[in-house]
Motif scaffolding. Sequence first.
Motif, PDB file in Angstrom:
ATOM      1  N   ARG A 161      16.743 -27.192 -49.897  1.00 27.20           N
ATOM      2  CA  ARG A 161      18.082 -26.710 -49.103  1.00 27.20           C
ATOM      3  C   ARG A 161      18.176 -28.049 -48.007  1.00 27.20           C
ATOM      4  O   ARG A 161      17.211 -28.684 -47.840  1.00 27.20           O
ATOM      5  CB  ARG A 161      17.925 -25.644 -48.460  1.00 27.20           C
ATOM      6  N   PHE A 163       6.386 -22.184 -40.242  1.00 28.39           N
ATOM      7  CA  PHE A 163       7.760 -22.534 -40.068  1.00 28.39           C
ATOM      8  C   PHE A 163       8.224 -22.882 -38.700  1.00 28.39           C
ATOM      9  O   PHE A 163       7.577 -22.949 -37.844  1.00 28.39           O
ATOM     10  CB  PHE A 163       8.523 -21.335 -40.876  1.00 28.39           C
ATOM     11  N   THR A 219       9.032 -30.261 -45.428  1.00 26.39           N
ATOM     12  CA  THR A 219      10.264 -30.454 -44.615  1.00 26.39           C
ATOM     13  C   THR A 219      10.382 -32.006 -44.330  1.00 26.39           C
ATOM     14  O   THR A 219       9.590 -32.286 -43.490  1.00 26.39           O
ATOM     15  CB  THR A 219      10.538 -29.504 -43.843  1.00 26.39           C
ATOM     16  N   VAL A 243      12.487 -22.588 -41.907  1.00 28.04           N
ATOM     17  CA  VAL A 243      12.210 -23.695 -42.806  1.00 28.04           C
ATOM     18  C   VAL A 243      10.798 -23.930 -42.844  1.00 28.04           C
ATOM     19  O   VAL A 243      10.043 -23.857 -41.728  1.00 28.04           O
ATOM     20  CB  VAL A 243      13.032 -25.063 -42.606  1.00 28.04           C
ATOM     21  N   GLU A 244      10.042 -24.012 -43.984  1.00 23.80           N
ATOM     22  CA  GLU A 244       8.787 -24.379 -44.113  1.00 23.80           C
ATOM     23  C   GLU A 244       8.253 -25.571 -43.508  1.00 23.80           C
ATOM     24  O   GLU A 244       9.103 -26.611 -43.894  1.00 23.80           O
ATOM     25  CB  GLU A 244       8.313 -23.940 -45.546  1.00 23.80           C
ATOM     26  N   GLU A 275      14.588 -29.370 -47.024  1.00 27.26           N
ATOM     27  CA  GLU A 275      13.137 -28.641 -47.100  1.00 27.26           C
ATOM     28  C   GLU A 275      13.063 -28.586 -48.682  1.00 27.26           C
ATOM     29  O   GLU A 275      14.118 -28.157 -49.138  1.00 27.26           O
ATOM     30  CB  GLU A 275      13.645 -27.282 -46.320  1.00 27.26           C
ATOM     31  N   SER A 300      25.208 -25.747 -43.848  1.00 24.51           N
ATOM     32  CA  SER A 300      24.316 -25.730 -45.005  1.00 24.51           C
ATOM     33  C   SER A 300      25.055 -27.018 -45.840  1.00 24.51           C
ATOM     34  O   SER A 300      26.112 -26.908 -46.082  1.00 24.51           O
ATOM     35  CB  SER A 300      24.562 -24.566 -45.973  1.00 24.51           C
TER      36      SER A 300
END
Length: 98
Positions: free
Chosen positions: A77, A45, A16, A11-12, A70, A90
């Motif tokens: 997401r 990330f 985030t 994840v960036e 994110e 998720s």
Amino acid sequence: MKKDELKYLEVETCGTTVFVTRDNGKEIVNMDNCESRIQDGCYFFWTLEDIVGYIHALFPNERVVITVWEESGLTGRIFRYGNSADYWESHGTTRGFA
């Protein structure tokens, strides 16, 4: 993606937000001290497993639920850890900033 594979998902760091729900409520976690990884010299990330390790270091011996949002301008997401058990799920997607 299988739930045991989500922990390796990247994840960036930019865009985030990490929330932790504990016995005394919900809070946004300052992730500035969580070491990020660098790819191609410009993409910063964390993996979801990096986030779990950092949160458990901040709140040792506490049962926590971690929610990761994110977001970018076009997609987003949402992931959750510890809601059902000690693994990532998720939780949803968005069409950009929520």
